[in-house]
Each structure stands twice: as structure tokens, then as C-alpha cells.
Design a protein around this motif. Structure first.
Motif, mmCIF file in Angstrom:
data_model
loop_
_atom_site.group_PDB
_atom_site.id
_atom_site.type_symbol
_atom_site.label_atom_id
_atom_site.label_comp_id
_atom_site.label_asym_id
_atom_site.label_seq_id
_atom_site.Cartn_x
_atom_site.Cartn_y
_atom_site.Cartn_z
ATOM 1 N N ARG A 158 2.372 -8.899 -4.563
ATOM 2 C CA ARG A 158 2.323 -8.892 -3.203
ATOM 3 C C ARG A 158 3.323 -9.228 -2.320
ATOM 4 N NH1 ARG A 158 -3.228 -10.789 -2.548
ATOM 5 N NH2 ARG A 158 -2.889 -10.292 -0.508
ATOM 6 N N PHE A 159 4.157 -9.888 -2.650
ATOM 7 C CA PHE A 159 5.353 -10.249 -1.918
ATOM 8 C C PHE A 159 6.243 -9.078 -1.645
ATOM 9 C CE2 PHE A 159 9.542 -11.705 -0.762
ATOM 10 C CZ PHE A 159 9.549 -12.929 0.006
ATOM 11 N N VAL A 160 6.434 -8.156 -2.606
ATOM 12 C CA VAL A 160 7.287 -7.158 -2.771
ATOM 13 C C VAL A 160 6.618 -5.957 -1.904
ATOM 14 C CG1 VAL A 160 8.155 -5.226 -4.267
ATOM 15 C CG2 VAL A 160 8.630 -7.463 -4.678
ATOM 16 N N ASN A 161 5.275 -5.625 -2.004
ATOM 17 C CA ASN A 161 4.634 -4.696 -1.323
ATOM 18 C C ASN A 161 4.646 -5.033 0.154
ATOM 19 O OD1 ASN A 161 2.888 -2.309 -1.778
ATOM 20 N ND2 ASN A 161 1.159 -3.814 -0.942
ATOM 21 N N GLU A 162 4.486 -6.152 0.678
ATOM 22 C CA GLU A 162 4.472 -6.617 2.008
ATOM 23 C C GLU A 162 5.824 -6.235 2.507
ATOM 24 O OE1 GLU A 162 2.293 -7.449 4.081
ATOM 25 O OE2 GLU A 162 1.042 -7.131 2.567
ATOM 26 N N ALA A 163 7.075 -6.620 1.947
ATOM 27 C CA ALA A 163 8.371 -6.102 2.284
ATOM 28 C C ALA A 163 8.540 -4.420 2.402
ATOM 29 C CB ALA A 163 9.393 -6.549 1.228
ATOM 30 N N ALA A 164 7.937 -3.935 1.443
ATOM 31 C CA ALA A 164 7.855 -2.534 1.471
ATOM 32 C C ALA A 164 7.025 -2.035 2.654
ATOM 33 C CB ALA A 164 7.399 -1.718 0.005
ATOM 34 N N MET B 127 1.077 -2.481 -10.190
ATOM 35 C CA MET B 127 0.185 -2.853 -9.010
ATOM 36 C C MET B 127 -1.246 -2.323 -9.228
ATOM 37 S SD MET B 127 2.875 -3.469 -6.019
ATOM 38 C CE MET B 127 1.676 -4.041 -4.828
ATOM 39 N N ASN B 128 -1.073 -0.927 -9.458
ATOM 40 C CA ASN B 128 -2.419 -0.344 -9.666
ATOM 41 C C ASN B 128 -3.142 -0.794 -10.608
ATOM 42 O OD1 ASN B 128 -2.008 1.712 -7.862
ATOM 43 N ND2 ASN B 128 -0.824 3.232 -9.046
ATOM 44 N N GLY B 129 -2.572 -1.251 -11.744
ATOM 45 C CA GLY B 129 -3.308 -1.932 -12.918
ATOM 46 C C GLY B 129 -3.869 -3.288 -12.296
ATOM 47 N N PHE B 130 -3.045 -3.988 -11.355
ATOM 48 C CA PHE B 130 -3.843 -5.325 -10.867
ATOM 49 C C PHE B 130 -4.971 -4.879 -9.808
ATOM 50 C CE2 PHE B 130 0.517 -7.875 -11.291
ATOM 51 C CZ PHE B 130 0.329 -8.116 -12.399
ATOM 52 N N SER B 131 -4.604 -3.886 -9.288
ATOM 53 C CA SER B 131 -5.633 -3.366 -8.202
ATOM 54 C C SER B 131 -6.972 -3.055 -8.965
ATOM 55 C CB SER B 131 -5.315 -1.929 -7.222
ATOM 56 O OG SER B 131 -6.137 -1.484 -6.456
ATOM 57 N N THR C 89 -7.969 -4.158 -11.760
ATOM 58 C CA THR C 89 -8.580 -5.524 -12.299
ATOM 59 C C THR C 89 -9.056 -6.437 -11.231
ATOM 60 O OG1 THR C 89 -7.082 -5.206 -14.195
ATOM 61 C CG2 THR C 89 -8.109 -7.310 -13.959
ATOM 62 N N TYR C 90 -8.249 -6.697 -10.146
ATOM 63 C CA TYR C 90 -8.329 -7.791 -9.311
ATOM 64 C C TYR C 90 -8.713 -7.497 -7.645
ATOM 65 C CZ TYR C 90 -6.060 -10.097 -12.998
ATOM 66 O OH TYR C 90 -5.704 -10.707 -14.437
ATOM 67 N N GLY C 91 -8.634 -6.291 -7.760
ATOM 68 C CA GLY C 91 -9.119 -5.752 -6.220
ATOM 69 C C GLY C 91 -8.188 -4.963 -5.349
ATOM 70 N N PRO C 92 -8.514 -4.657 -4.292
ATOM 71 C CA PRO C 92 -7.427 -3.636 -3.295
ATOM 72 C C PRO C 92 -6.352 -4.472 -2.917
ATOM 73 C CG PRO C 92 -9.689 -4.083 -2.335
ATOM 74 C CD PRO C 92 -10.068 -4.727 -3.665
ATOM 75 N N GLN C 93 -6.440 -5.790 -2.862
ATOM 76 C CA GLN C 93 -5.241 -6.522 -2.187
ATOM 77 C C GLN C 93 -4.002 -6.292 -3.077
ATOM 78 O OE1 GLN C 93 -7.890 -7.761 -3.749
ATOM 79 N NE2 GLN C 93 -7.455 -9.793 -4.782
ATOM 80 N N PHE C 94 -4.181 -5.657 -4.105
ATOM 81 C CA PHE C 94 -2.933 -5.499 -4.962
ATOM 82 C C PHE C 94 -2.454 -4.069 -4.797
ATOM 83 C CE2 PHE C 94 -4.471 -9.300 -6.925
ATOM 84 C CZ PHE C 94 -3.335 -10.099 -6.948
ATOM 85 N N GLU C 95 -3.360 -3.120 -4.075
ATOM 86 C CA GLU C 95 -3.003 -1.597 -4.001
ATOM 87 C C GLU C 95 -1.552 -1.241 -3.432
ATOM 88 O OE1 GLU C 95 -4.296 2.404 -2.076
ATOM 89 O OE2 GLU C 95 -5.695 0.773 -2.216
ATOM 90 N N PRO C 96 -0.504 -0.886 -3.953
ATOM 91 C CA PRO C 96 0.855 -0.426 -3.605
ATOM 92 C C PRO C 96 0.700 0.207 -2.104
ATOM 93 C CG PRO C 96 0.430 0.902 -5.598
ATOM 94 C CD PRO C 96 -0.667 -0.064 -5.238
ATOM 95 N N LYS D 234 4.358 4.425 -3.202
ATOM 96 C CA LYS D 234 3.588 5.350 -3.905
ATOM 97 C C LYS D 234 4.504 6.649 -3.844
ATOM 98 C CE LYS D 234 -1.077 4.045 -3.240
ATOM 99 N NZ LYS D 234 -2.673 4.215 -2.727
ATOM 100 N N ASP D 235 5.065 6.989 -2.509
ATOM 101 C CA ASP D 235 5.837 8.312 -2.292
ATOM 102 C C ASP D 235 7.089 8.091 -2.994
ATOM 103 O OD1 ASP D 235 3.912 9.006 -0.429
ATOM 104 O OD2 ASP D 235 5.004 8.414 1.297
ATOM 105 N N TYR D 236 7.860 6.820 -2.906
ATOM 106 C CA TYR D 236 8.867 6.717 -3.710
ATOM 107 C C TYR D 236 8.719 7.094 -5.180
ATOM 108 C CZ TYR D 236 12.322 5.224 -0.084
ATOM 109 O OH TYR D 236 13.084 5.312 1.124
ATOM 110 N N ALA D 237 7.723 6.290 -5.751
ATOM 111 C CA ALA D 237 7.339 6.471 -7.218
ATOM 112 C C ALA D 237 7.081 7.867 -7.636
ATOM 113 C CB ALA D 237 6.305 5.561 -7.479
ATOM 114 N N ALA D 238 6.569 8.646 -6.748
ATOM 115 C CA ALA D 238 6.193 10.000 -7.170
ATOM 116 C C ALA D 238 7.461 10.962 -7.046
ATOM 117 C CB ALA D 238 5.103 10.740 -6.017
ATOM 118 N N SER D 239 8.495 10.612 -5.995
ATOM 119 C CA SER D 239 9.689 11.527 -5.930
ATOM 120 C C SER D 239 10.723 11.112 -6.911
ATOM 121 C CB SER D 239 10.031 11.339 -4.535
ATOM 122 O OG SER D 239 10.524 10.231 -4.003
ATOM 123 N N GLY D 240 10.788 9.699 -7.266
ATOM 124 C CA GLY D 240 11.730 9.361 -8.166
ATOM 125 C C GLY D 240 12.779 8.649 -7.156
#
Length: 139
Positions: A56-62, A109-113, A115-122, A127-133
Motif C-alpha cells: 500500500r505504501f509503495v503503491n501510494e508512492a507510485a 498486489m493483484n493477488g492481494f486485490s 483476495t482482500y479488495g480493491p484497496q490493493f489494486e496497483p 501496471k504500465d511499467y510492469a507491462a513494458s518492463g
């Protein structure tokens, strides 16, 4: 409203005994509230608890980078290490993402999302960085 002022009233989150060396115990009313509030026991491992908090912390930084609240990943890493106490040995959240792999982290994070809800959605930037490498830092 209940007069729970902590140590000076002898009651708060904890119930305090008389004297400085007395043991403190969790207030029975607080314990009841937590029991009523909790809907399920998750039985999480220590690692999963840490990953859930840090993700959650890392996602907020991004998200701050995505929204141009911070200028670049370097400023974000420095600011979060010195300003919030993000683990310095990890180099900051953006260096940490580069180290573990952004695609791996988005998967976590998608796994957490799921299991635990949308608050964990990246956020979309991750998502863009992950897709492009793409990485946040060049080296």
C-alpha cells in the motif's frame, strides 16, 4: 467521552495499575470492541503482513509520481527514506520496486486485490511499467 486519558487516568487503550512498575493490560472494553469489529481471522504469515503494509505504501508512492506530486523516482526515494522512515537498506520504494521486479510486485498486489479488495489494486503507472518492463532507475 469516557474519560480515558491514558496513564494519567489509569485507563485508555490500556488499563494501567498503580505505580510506575505496574503492568499494563489491554482494556477489556477495547478488547470487546476489537472482537466485535473483526469479521474474520486471517491467520497471515509475518511476510504476508509485511507485504500487505508495504504494498500500500509503495503503491501510494507510485501514485504520487503518477500525479506529479513528486518530481522523479530519486526524489521519491530520498523523501520517503528520510521523511517517513522507509527502510533505507531497500533504497526507497522505487529502488525496491526495481530490485524485486515491478511485474512481480504488480502480480503480488493483484493477488492481494483479488483476495482482500480493491484497496490493493496497483496504480496505472505500476501496471504500465510492469507491462513494458521499464524500470524507475537506470541502473
Amino acid at each position: 467521552e469516557k474519560g480515558w486519558l491514558g496513564r494519567k487516568s489509569g485507563q485508555g487503550f490500556y488499563t494501567y495499575g498503580k505505580g510506575k512498575k505496574s503492568k499494563k493490560t489491554i482494556n477489556a472494553d477495547v478488547r470487546k470492541y476489537v472482537k466485535d469489529f473483526a469479521t474474520q481471522t486471517l491467520d497471515l504469515s509475518e511476510k504476508e503482513i509485511q507485504d500487505r503494509i508495504v504494498s500500500r505504501f509503495v503503491n501510494e508512492a507510485a501514485k504520487c509520481l503518477e500525479d506529479e506530486i513528486i518530481a522523479d523516482p530519486i526524489a521519491g526515494d530520498i523523501g520517503l527514506v528520510f521523511g517517513t522512515g522507509f527502510a533505507p537498506f531497500r533504497g526507497g520504494p522505487f529502488r525496491y520496486l526495481d530490485t524485486v521486479g515491478i511485474d512481480n510486485y504488480v502480480g503480488l498486489m493483484n493477488g492481494f486485490s483479488d483476495t482482500y479488495g480493491p484497496q490493493f489494486e496497483p496504480c496505472q503507472l505500476l501496471k504500465d511499467y510492469a507491462a513494458s518492463g521499464k524500470k524507475f532507475h537506470k541502473s
